[in-house]
Structures are given as structure tokens and as C-alpha cells.
Design an enzyme around this catalytic site. Structure first.
Site, PDB file in Angstrom:
ATOM      1  N   VAL A  14       0.831  -1.203   0.000  1.00 48.62           N
ATOM      2  CA  VAL A  14       0.000   0.000   0.000  1.00 48.62           C
ATOM      3  C   VAL A  14       0.868   1.255   0.000  1.00 48.62           C
ATOM      4  O   VAL A  14       0.599   2.209  -0.743  1.00 48.62           O
ATOM      5  CB  VAL A  14      -0.970  -0.003   1.209  1.00 48.62           C
ATOM      6  CG1 VAL A  14      -1.871   1.217   1.160  1.00 48.62           C
ATOM      7  CG2 VAL A  14      -1.818  -1.272   1.218  1.00 48.62           C
ATOM      8  N   LYS A 105      -7.275  -2.577   9.105  1.00 54.60           N
ATOM      9  CA  LYS A 105      -8.571  -3.048   9.623  1.00 54.60           C
ATOM     10  C   LYS A 105      -8.448  -3.734  10.970  1.00 54.60           C
ATOM     11  O   LYS A 105      -9.337  -3.661  11.808  1.00 54.60           O
ATOM     12  CB  LYS A 105      -9.227  -3.997   8.617  1.00 54.60           C
ATOM     13  CG  LYS A 105      -8.441  -5.283   8.378  1.00 54.60           C
ATOM     14  CD  LYS A 105      -8.445  -5.696   6.940  1.00 54.60           C
ATOM     15  CE  LYS A 105      -7.216  -5.172   6.269  1.00 54.60           C
ATOM     16  NZ  LYS A 105      -7.007  -5.659   4.911  1.00 54.60           N
ATOM     17  N   GLU A 129     -10.493   5.109   5.316  1.00 53.63           N
ATOM     18  CA  GLU A 129     -11.276   4.595   4.186  1.00 53.63           C
ATOM     19  C   GLU A 129     -10.742   3.272   3.629  1.00 53.63           C
ATOM     20  O   GLU A 129     -11.500   2.393   3.230  1.00 53.63           O
ATOM     21  CB  GLU A 129     -11.284   5.654   3.068  1.00 53.63           C
ATOM     22  CG  GLU A 129     -12.046   5.259   1.830  1.00 53.63           C
ATOM     23  CD  GLU A 129     -13.527   5.016   2.114  1.00 53.63           C
ATOM     24  OE1 GLU A 129     -14.235   5.966   2.414  1.00 53.63           O
ATOM     25  OE2 GLU A 129     -13.958   3.845   2.038  1.00 53.63           O
ATOM     26  N   VAL A 132     -11.571  -0.948   4.716  1.00 54.75           N
ATOM     27  CA  VAL A 132     -12.617  -1.860   4.232  1.00 54.75           C
ATOM     28  C   VAL A 132     -12.801  -1.644   2.743  1.00 54.75           C
ATOM     29  O   VAL A 132     -12.980  -0.510   2.294  1.00 54.75           O
ATOM     30  CB  VAL A 132     -13.977  -1.609   4.933  1.00 54.75           C
ATOM     31  CG1 VAL A 132     -15.020  -2.609   4.441  1.00 54.75           C
ATOM     32  CG2 VAL A 132     -13.845  -1.674   6.434  1.00 54.75           C
ATOM     33  N   LYS A 205     -13.363  -6.465   8.979  1.00 54.79           N
ATOM     34  CA  LYS A 205     -13.998  -5.475   8.116  1.00 54.79           C
ATOM     35  C   LYS A 205     -15.495  -5.351   8.439  1.00 54.79           C
ATOM     36  O   LYS A 205     -16.049  -4.251   8.435  1.00 54.79           O
ATOM     37  CB  LYS A 205     -13.798  -5.849   6.649  1.00 54.79           C
ATOM     38  CG  LYS A 205     -12.334  -5.720   6.198  1.00 54.79           C
ATOM     39  CD  LYS A 205     -12.141  -6.371   4.845  1.00 54.79           C
ATOM     40  CE  LYS A 205     -10.735  -6.226   4.319  1.00 54.79           C
ATOM     41  NZ  LYS A 205     -10.505  -7.110   3.151  1.00 54.79           N
ATOM     42  N   GLY A 302      -4.823  -4.292  -3.504  1.00 49.75           N
ATOM     43  CA  GLY A 302      -3.853  -3.916  -4.529  1.00 49.75           C
ATOM     44  C   GLY A 302      -3.263  -2.558  -4.216  1.00 49.75           C
ATOM     45  O   GLY A 302      -3.899  -1.732  -3.550  1.00 49.75           O
TER      46      GLY A 302
HETATM   47  N1  LIG Z   1      -2.313  -5.032   0.438  1.00 50.64           N
HETATM   48  C1  LIG Z   1      -3.544  -4.576   0.220  1.00 50.64           C
HETATM   49  O1  LIG Z   1      -4.046  -4.676  -0.893  1.00 50.64           O
HETATM   50  C2  LIG Z   1      -4.324  -3.920   1.328  1.00 50.64           C
HETATM   51  C3  LIG Z   1      -5.630  -3.498   1.099  1.00 50.64           C
HETATM   52  C4  LIG Z   1      -6.341  -2.836   2.093  1.00 50.64           C
HETATM   53  C5  LIG Z   1      -5.748  -2.640   3.319  1.00 50.64           C
HETATM   54  N2  LIG Z   1      -4.485  -3.104   3.545  1.00 50.64           N
HETATM   55  C6  LIG Z   1      -3.882  -2.861   4.858  1.00 50.64           C
HETATM   56  O2  LIG Z   1      -2.788  -1.966   4.700  1.00 50.64           O
HETATM   57  C7  LIG Z   1      -1.774  -2.262   5.636  1.00 50.64           C
HETATM   58  C8  LIG Z   1      -0.454  -2.512   4.902  1.00 50.64           C
HETATM   59  O3  LIG Z   1      -0.588  -3.609   4.039  1.00 50.64           O
HETATM   60  P1  LIG Z   1       0.543  -4.000   2.979  1.00 50.64           P
HETATM   61  O4  LIG Z   1      -0.036  -5.053   2.120  1.00 50.64           O
HETATM   62  O5  LIG Z   1       1.082  -2.781   2.341  1.00 50.64           O
HETATM   63  O6  LIG Z   1       1.643  -4.653   3.945  1.00 50.64           O
HETATM   64  P2  LIG Z   1       3.168  -5.016   3.623  1.00 50.64           P
HETATM   65  O7  LIG Z   1       3.366  -5.108   2.156  1.00 50.64           O
HETATM   66  O8  LIG Z   1       3.516  -6.151   4.477  1.00 50.64           O
HETATM   67  O9  LIG Z   1       3.972  -3.712   4.122  1.00 50.64           O
HETATM   68  C9  LIG Z   1       4.153  -3.398   5.469  1.00 50.64           C
HETATM   69  C10 LIG Z   1       5.186  -2.281   5.581  1.00 50.64           C
HETATM   70  O10 LIG Z   1       5.275  -1.874   6.953  1.00 50.64           O
HETATM   71  C11 LIG Z   1       6.626  -1.938   7.386  1.00 50.64           C
HETATM   72  N3  LIG Z   1       6.622  -2.422   8.771  1.00 50.64           N
HETATM   73  C12 LIG Z   1       5.965  -3.501   9.268  1.00 50.64           C
HETATM   74  N4  LIG Z   1       6.204  -3.625  10.585  1.00 50.64           N
HETATM   75  C13 LIG Z   1       7.012  -2.616  10.923  1.00 50.64           C
HETATM   76  C14 LIG Z   1       7.637  -2.205  12.154  1.00 50.64           C
HETATM   77  N5  LIG Z   1       7.440  -2.889  13.276  1.00 50.64           N
HETATM   78  N6  LIG Z   1       8.409  -1.109  12.129  1.00 50.64           N
HETATM   79  C15 LIG Z   1       8.614  -0.418  10.993  1.00 50.64           C
HETATM   80  N7  LIG Z   1       8.059  -0.746   9.811  1.00 50.64           N
HETATM   81  C16 LIG Z   1       7.278  -1.840   9.781  1.00 50.64           C
HETATM   82  C17 LIG Z   1       7.331  -2.928   6.470  1.00 50.64           C
HETATM   83  O11 LIG Z   1       8.715  -2.604   6.423  1.00 50.64           O
HETATM   84  P3  LIG Z   1       9.746  -3.428   5.482  1.00 50.64           P
HETATM   85  O12 LIG Z   1       9.336  -3.097   4.086  1.00 50.64           O
HETATM   86  O13 LIG Z   1      11.072  -2.889   5.803  1.00 50.64           O
HETATM   87  O14 LIG Z   1       9.549  -4.871   5.826  1.00 50.64           O
HETATM   88  C18 LIG Z   1       6.596  -2.696   5.148  1.00 50.64           C
HETATM   89  O15 LIG Z   1       7.184  -1.642   4.431  1.00 50.64           O
HETATM   90  C19 LIG Z   1      -2.278  -3.448   6.442  1.00 50.64           C
HETATM   91  O16 LIG Z   1      -2.921  -2.984   7.602  1.00 50.64           O
HETATM   92  C20 LIG Z   1      -3.288  -4.080   5.522  1.00 50.64           C
HETATM   93  O17 LIG Z   1      -4.294  -4.804   6.228  1.00 50.64           O
HETATM   94  C21 LIG Z   1      -3.765  -3.728   2.575  1.00 50.64           C
END
Ligand SMILES: NC(=O)c1ccc[n+]([C@@H]2O[C@H](COP(=O)([O-])OP(=O)(O)OC[C@H]3O[C@@H](n4cnc5c(N)ncnc54)[C@H](OP(=O)(O)O)[C@@H]3O)[C@@H](O)[C@H]2O)c1
Length: 428
Positions: A14, A105, A129, A132, A205, A302
Site C-alpha cells: 500500500v 482493519k 477509508e 474496508v 472489516k 492492490g
Molecule cells: N495489500 C492490500 O491490498 C491492502 C488493502 C487494504 C488494506 N491493507 C492494509 O494496509 C496495511 C499494509 O498492508 P501492505 O499489504 O502494504 O503490507 P506489507 O506489504 O507487508 O507492508 C508493510 C510495511 O510496513 C513496514 N513495517 C511492518 N512492521 C514494521 C515495524 N514494526 N516497524 C517499521 N516498519 C514496519 C514494512 O517494512 P519493510 O518493508 O522494511 O519490511 C513494510 O514496508 C495493512 O494494515 C493491511 O491490512 C492492505
């Protein structure tokens, strides 16, 4: 044009989407918000990790103090995931009077009340926003456009991973395991898919949707949750034969002040718009007492779709006066909520059994069901002469308690080898 400094906590899927949108749509965003948005810091775990976007090295930090001790940063955008340390950082942001945006979420479903309360007290804005339905504007939709309604019902397909798996099983005849593997290879499912396939993600959600729709603080324990791991190809085939499609539904209903909240796979009529929401798409169907039926459809995950919602929240903050405490934090949530227990829920049920092909078996089953107040709407019996034959039936609407009593009695019937599956049928 004013300038504003923003920090991102996280540069994963994200975070990368947010970075791309802020760069690609710079002009539009400047025009619409009145600001030049500068990403001033990005907190990550591992600074040396290869990133999908080119980010100046000096922006990355693994030290949270660099974000919270910097008074020039006015907005913090939490995109890390998980409850801790995300929650601690969000609270730190609020206490240092920084406006907050989050896509998380899990934190909002479990700690939303504390966060919203703390933000109101500190006089900062807090928007979420993207938590969910990814890019679908459901939260602003409920909070703003639909706020004149009493919302009676929310039914959603709000987990893209399980919807992708069920679509592949349904349209391509794949098994659950093969479909899951494909989803993992394509990046739609995580290496550990538990949160998606066991419906925890959809439960979080639904808690957020229900709290906004029904004005209540939702206790997660009051949501019935069942994942999709027990759905077999044969159930998909029977569903088709009966005119249904299997979807993982999140259902919230306000039955005269008593909330019914559940997440489980369900057969829905193949003609219903939700049945045609395929692959990783999400959709949320809402019934309001003024709007009637409404459905929002789009990409629930995404980098860019989710980033679209996150950047939208940042712009919302900028359009309000970032120097004034927000006046729109009306806390209209009731904490004295009544929930109806699952046993009281009324559904129709699909039941698939393996039975011994003996005369009188069906009559015996019908008697047990009848005695417990369950009547049948359709029966499919296939195969003959083998030791065990499948017997499938669909009931009329009945309370879950009646069904459970019937199943208990059936377990003691010598002619029944196994109760293979029970799936709820929602005639939406
Ligand atoms: N992916 C989706 O499509 C989507 C959709 C809706 C909502 N979300 C929500 O958005 C959020 C992020 O999702 P994502 O898919 O982007 O996750 P992700 O790809 O796993 O990215 C998480 C990021 O947070 C950093 N991070 C995690 N723990 C940390 C800590 N303790 N200290 C410092 N940095 C930390 C990670 O650092 P590193 O890069 O260095 O590991 C990484 O850059 C989540 O809450 C998810 O539920 C995601």
C-alpha cells in the site's frame, strides 16, 4: 500553494501505491487539495530492502522517533499492518497532534474506539477509508452520503483472496488447494493464508462496517465466523445445479435494535448481483430505509486501488483546515448493543450426506427434520447400488437451533455414514 509534510509508516504494497499516486497525480492533487504534499519520512523495518519504487535514501528510517519528534510532519499515514506496534505509533501520532490516516482493519476493528476517542480529544482528524473494501469508497459512503438513512442491512464480499479462490473453483472447476496455490503464486494470497481463508480479515472489516452502519461499538466475539476451507468442488457443483453460487459473505443486520453479525460461506442465487462479483473484486450491498438497495463494486485490494483511498483521506484532511480541531467527530456510537445469538439466526440450509442406499432412509431423515421444525425445499439423490450414495437437500428457512438439533439426531442414524457438509443458503 501551501506545502505540507507527511510521513508514511510502511512502504509495502500500500505504501508503494501511495508513493506512486502522489507522484503520478501530483498536479491534480495540488489543485484539489491546495497543497504540495511532501513525503518527509518513511518508517520501515529494513532500510536496505529493495523497494519497488525509487525513494531517496534519506527518507527511509527505522527509527520511529524521527517521525514523531519532527514537528513539521502534520499527517501520519499508518500502512504497516498488525496491532502492535501499529497501535502504539498511531497513538503517538495523535498525541503529538498529527492527523492520522490508516488502512489497518485489524487495529481499527480492535482499537477503533480508543483511537477515535483519542483523536477527538487531541483535536486531530483520523480517517481510515482503505481499511474496508480497498479502493471502494464505502466508509465515506456510509458516513456521509448515506448518513440520512437508517441502515437495515449490509451484505458484502469483502475479502478478495477468498473470492478469487471461490471464483476459480466455480468457473474453472479447481479444487480448494489448487485454487489457493494459484492465488499465492499470483500474489492474491499470503504465504500463511489463515487470516483470509478462515475469515478473520472479513470479520474485522464487518466489525468496522457494522459499527458505522448501526452506530454501535462492535464486540468481535459477537460476530459468528466461519471460513471457506471446508467447501469442496462437489458442493460448488451441487450449488450450480440448484441455481446458486457460493460466496464468502459478511452479513450485518439490524433487526429492530438487535444486531445479527456473521461471516461465512453461503449459497446465493446465481442471478443476484453479488453472485457475479468475481475474482479479487469486492462488493458491498446496503439496504437503507430511504435509499433502498445500493451496491458498491470495485477493487478491494492492490497497491493503487488501496492507495487511492489512502491518498483520498490525506486530501480530505487537507481540504478541512489542518490547523483547526475538526468539528465533525460526532461520536454517536452506542455501547449497549444487543446481539442475536447464532442459534436464533434464521437461514435456509444445504445439507450433503453420504448415506447407505437402504429403503426407508430418506423417510427417516424427513421425520427427524419435521420433528425439529425443518421442512425441505429440494432434494437431489444420485447414484444407486453403491454402498454409500450422496443425498443432498435444501431446507426452507428455519432457526439454526432447529437445524443443529436435527443434525445431532441424524448423527445417530445407522443409515447415515457421514454428514459431509452444511452450507447456509441466503435467498438475497
Ligand atoms: N495489500 C492490500 O491490498 C491492502 C488493502 C487494504 C488494506 N491493507 C492494509 O494496509 C496495511 C499494509 O498492508 P501492505 O499489504 O502494504 O503490507 P506489507 O506489504 O507487508 O507492508 C508493510 C510495511 O510496513 C513496514 N513495517 C511492518 N512492521 C514494521 C515495524 N514494526 N516497524 C517499521 N516498519 C514496519 C514494512 O517494512 P519493510 O518493508 O522494511 O519490511 C513494510 O514496508 C495493512 O494494515 C493491511 O491490512 C492492505
Amino acid at each position: 500553494v501551501n506545502k505540507v509534510k507527511v510521513a508514511l509508516l510502511g512502504l509495502g504494497n500500500v505504501g508503494t501505491g501511495v508513493w506512486k499516486i502522489l507522484n503520478t497525480n501530483k498536479e491534480e492533487i495540488r489543485r484539489r487539495s491546495g497543497y504540495d504534499i511532501e513525503i518527509a519520512k518513511i518508517l520501515v523495518r529494513d532500510k536496505s530492502k529493495k523497494r519497488n519504487v525509487e525513494v531517496p535514501e534519506e527518507l527511509l528510517t527505522d527509527n520511529a522517533d524521527e517521525v514523531f519528534n519532527n514537528d513539521e510532519i502534520r499527517i501520519v499515514v499508518e500502512l504497516m499492518g498488525g496491532v502492535e506496534p501499529a497501535y502504539e505509533y498511531m497513538m503517538r501520532a495523535i498525541k503529538s497532534k498529527k492527523h492520522l490516516v490508516s488502512a489497518n482493519k485489524m487495529v481499527i476493528a480492535t482499537k477503533g474506539e480508543e483511537l477515535i476517542g483519542a483523536a477527538a480529544e487531541a483535536g486531530v482528524m483520523f480517517y481510515y477509508e482503505a481499511s474496508v473494501g480497498g479502493g471502494i469508497p464505502i466508509i465515506h459512503g456510509i458516513n456521509e452520503s448515506l448518513t440520512a438513512n437508517k441502515i437495515e442491512e449490509v451484505v458484502g464480499i469483502i475479502n478478495g483472496t477468498t473470492n478469487y479462490i471461490l471464483t476459480k473453483m466455480s468457473l474453472e472447476g479447481l479444487s480448494f488447494d489448487t485454487a489457493l496455490k494459484g492465488a499465492q503464486e499470483k500474489g492474491f494470497a499470503e504465504a500463511d493464508p489463515t487470516s483470509d481463508v478462515e475469515a478473520y480479515d472479513a470479520m474485522y472489516k464487518l466489525a468496522i462496517l457494522a459499527s458505522l452502519s448501526f452506530g454501535a461499538k462492535i464486540n468481535l466475539d459477537s460476530i459468528y465466523r466461519e471460513g471457506i476451507t471446508k467447501i469442496e468442488s462437489v458442493d460448488i457443483a451441487y450449488a450450480k445445479e440448484l441455481g446458486y453460487t457460493i460466496k464468502l459473505l459478511a452479513i450485518g443486520k439490524d433487526n429492530d435494535g438487535v444486531l445479527e453479525l456473521r461471516v461465512h460461506p453461503a449459497m446465493i442465487p446465481s442471478t443476484h448481483p453479488l453472485a457475479n462479483v468475481n475474482n479479487s473484486f469486492n462488493a458491498i450491498f446496503i439496504r437503507g430505509n430511504a435509499i433502498g438497495d445500493l451496491m458498491l463494486y470495485g477493487k478491494g485490494a492492490g497497491d493503487l486501488p488501496t492507495g487511492s483511498a489512502v491518498v483520498g483521506d490525506i486530501i480530505s484532511i487537507l481540504r478541512n483546515n489542518i490547523d483547526l480541531a475538526p468539528s465533525n467527530d460526532i461520536n454517536n456510537q452506542s455501547t449497549t448493543v444487543k446481539y442475536s445469538p447464532m442459534e436464533e439466526t434464521k437461514c435456509e440450509y444445504y445439507i450433503r450426506l453420504s448415506v447407505r442406499d437402504l429403503p426407508g432412509t430418506f423417510g427417516e431423515i424427513a421425520t427427524i427434520l419435521g420433528k425439529n421444525g425443518v421442512s425441505l425445499s429440494s432434494v437431489i439423490q444420485k447414484g444407486k447400488g453403491e454402498e454409500f450414495v450422496p443425498l443432498v437437500f435444501v431446507t426452507h428457512g428455519t432457526k439454526e437451533a432447529n437445524l443443529n438439533r436435527s443434525l445431532e439426531e441424524m448423527k445417530n442414524m445407522p443409515a447415515i455414514y457421514k454428514i459431509d457438509n452444511v452450507i447456509r443458503v441466503e435467498n438475497l
